[in-house]
Design an enzyme around this catalytic site. Sequence first.
Site, mmCIF file in Angstrom:
data_model
loop_
_atom_site.group_PDB
_atom_site.id
_atom_site.type_symbol
_atom_site.label_atom_id
_atom_site.label_comp_id
_atom_site.label_asym_id
_atom_site.label_seq_id
_atom_site.Cartn_x
_atom_site.Cartn_y
_atom_site.Cartn_z
ATOM 1 N N SER A 242 9.443 3.839 4.610
ATOM 2 C CA SER A 242 9.243 2.972 3.451
ATOM 3 C C SER A 242 10.582 2.823 2.729
ATOM 4 C CB SER A 242 8.188 3.613 2.533
ATOM 5 O OG SER A 242 8.003 2.845 1.363
ATOM 6 N N LYS B 180 8.979 -0.597 6.404
ATOM 7 C CA LYS B 180 8.190 -1.165 5.303
ATOM 8 C C LYS B 180 9.126 -1.416 4.133
ATOM 9 C CE LYS B 180 5.119 1.151 2.051
ATOM 10 N NZ LYS B 180 3.904 1.988 1.924
ATOM 11 N N LEU B 181 9.135 -2.658 3.663
ATOM 12 C CA LEU B 181 9.978 -3.004 2.521
ATOM 13 C C LEU B 181 9.117 -3.034 1.271
ATOM 14 C CD1 LEU B 181 12.066 -6.022 3.919
ATOM 15 C CD2 LEU B 181 12.594 -3.569 4.031
ATOM 16 N N LYS B 182 9.561 -2.346 0.243
ATOM 17 C CA LYS B 182 8.913 -2.469 -1.055
ATOM 18 C C LYS B 182 9.288 -3.828 -1.633
ATOM 19 C CE LYS B 182 6.840 1.507 -1.725
ATOM 20 N NZ LYS B 182 5.380 1.587 -2.002
ATOM 21 N N GLU C 52 0.855 -4.973 1.920
ATOM 22 C CA GLU C 52 0.087 -3.865 1.350
ATOM 23 C C GLU C 52 -0.093 -4.076 -0.151
ATOM 24 O OE1 GLU C 52 1.937 -0.174 2.416
ATOM 25 O OE2 GLU C 52 0.847 0.991 0.926
ATOM 26 N N ASP D 93 -4.096 -0.175 -0.274
ATOM 27 C CA ASP D 93 -3.683 1.202 -0.548
ATOM 28 C C ASP D 93 -4.431 1.621 -1.818
ATOM 29 O OD1 ASP D 93 -2.361 3.480 -1.503
ATOM 30 O OD2 ASP D 93 -0.334 2.723 -1.232
ATOM 31 N N GLY E 299 1.990 7.750 2.551
ATOM 32 C CA GLY E 299 2.632 8.961 2.055
ATOM 33 C C GLY E 299 2.898 8.862 0.575
ATOM 34 N N ASN F 17 2.589 -2.783 -4.233
ATOM 35 C CA ASN F 17 2.066 -1.879 -5.273
ATOM 36 C C ASN F 17 1.520 -2.661 -6.479
ATOM 37 O OD1 ASN F 17 4.525 0.118 -4.051
ATOM 38 N ND2 ASN F 17 2.531 1.055 -4.363
ATOM 39 N N ASP G 31 5.150 -3.875 0.938
ATOM 40 C CA ASP G 31 4.237 -3.190 0.015
ATOM 41 C C ASP G 31 4.579 -3.599 -1.414
ATOM 42 O OD1 ASP G 31 2.552 -1.505 -1.376
ATOM 43 O OD2 ASP G 31 3.421 0.364 -0.612
ATOM 44 N N LYS H 41 -4.358 7.385 2.497
ATOM 45 C CA LYS H 41 -3.602 8.494 1.889
ATOM 46 C C LYS H 41 -4.622 9.532 1.480
ATOM 47 C CE LYS H 41 0.186 5.948 -0.246
ATOM 48 N NZ LYS H 41 0.625 5.338 -1.512
HETATM 49 O O1 OSB Z 1 2.637 2.734 -2.263
HETATM 50 O O2 OSB Z 1 2.850 3.658 -0.403
HETATM 51 C C1 OSB Z 1 3.100 3.634 -1.603
HETATM 52 C C2 OSB Z 1 5.575 6.420 -2.445
HETATM 53 C C3 OSB Z 1 5.098 6.833 -3.671
HETATM 54 C C4 OSB Z 1 4.024 6.172 -4.228
HETATM 55 C C5 OSB Z 1 3.415 5.112 -3.548
HETATM 56 C C6 OSB Z 1 3.879 4.712 -2.308
HETATM 57 C C7 OSB Z 1 4.999 5.364 -1.760
HETATM 58 C C8 OSB Z 1 5.636 4.957 -0.512
HETATM 59 C C9 OSB Z 1 6.458 5.988 0.214
HETATM 60 O O3 OSB Z 1 5.616 3.840 -0.081
HETATM 61 C C10 OSB Z 1 5.700 6.624 1.305
HETATM 62 C C11 OSB Z 1 6.399 7.862 1.838
HETATM 63 O O4 OSB Z 1 7.406 7.713 2.517
HETATM 64 O O5 OSB Z 1 5.922 8.967 1.558
HETATM 65 MG MG MG Z 2 1.469 1.561 -0.912
#
Ligand code: OSB
Ligand code: MG
Length: 369
Positions: free
Chosen positions: A136, A162-164, A215, A240, A292, A192, A190, A264
Amino acid sequence: MKIENIEMRRVTLPLVTPFRTSFGTAYERETTLVRVTTANAEGWAEHAAEPDPLYSSEFLDGGDLVIRDHLIPRLQALGDRLTADRVATALAPVKGHPMSKAVLETAILDAQLKETGVSFGDHLGAVHERVPAGVSVGIMDSHEELLDAVGRYLDEGYLRIKLKIEPGWDVVPVRAVRERFGDDVLLQVDANTAYTLADARHLAQLDPFNLLLIEQPLPEDDLLGHAGLAKLITTPVCLDESIESARDAAAAIALGACSVINVKPARVGGYLEARRIHDVAAANGVPVWCGGMLETGIGRAANVALAALPNFVMPGDTSASNRYYTQDLTAPFVLEDGHLAVPTGPGIGVDVLPDVLNELTTRTTDIRF
Ligand code: OSB
Ligand code: MG
């Protein structure tokens, strides 16, 4: 099983690079470790929450309080009848707090499996000895910085990127990564929860880039919005934050709100509910992958075991220890040919390094059982 003691230990680990998401930037990972001591074993787990309630409503200090004042007393009431299978039912009257429930159930399950010599993987139903690793990649200050980071991860062997994303950092960086690294890279994004359904036409601009999935584009409580969005874009929608239980998963699938699920364990109250989500998704032909929360080796070990179940058919955010930490709390998880090995020893199958643990501990609370 008779528990003698529960220790809650706050630790802080510096991150090798800051990790920026649409909800904030993390420079370190702070967590509460739970150590459950029985006559013959010691079970470990880590709290997934962050110091601030930005990913979900849970946050670390709140977690410590709810564990001490509301969850542990309900487990104590079970006495010797306490087993990992009974934790969720005993804690169900307390609303919410899935991550706090998960850390207790997981530490108890670890102790129980260590007492009986069974690994997490075998207990959960793992069918693979190693799992493919994705990574990520946080939001960066520039495209050059992003392309450098993605290039380094691909060189290390990561099998999926995976690109935020967030408004202002979405179509252009995705295009830049595709142009630099080609169409064969397994790529997903992703958000969020950073968008609304009104952004559907904007998000449809991601369609040409052949992403594996987008995501959690919309708020966690907007299942109907995700179902609507799924009809307006060709990128598969993955959830998620919206999925906190197997019932949520069944509802989201029935509504057409997602065609992929990020599982998760912490977000859903533990590994036993995570396995039920895996099963519900499998029964509906919906693939899942293991998410994660920047876990240390303690949480990573159990996640990697879960990711070895048969319907975990996409690479997870199960990255190597050195993607996060220069010094992990356990022997490091290392990328081999783009994969992480599933631990085979009893319980989570990894040992906590006592010197590192002591060095990174900021406070400890003991609760006699
Ligand atoms: O949205 O998946 C998520 C990390 C912290 C909180 C939310 C997320 C994440 C990650 C990192 O995307 C996942 C990892 O490498 O543990
Ligand atoms: Mg996520």
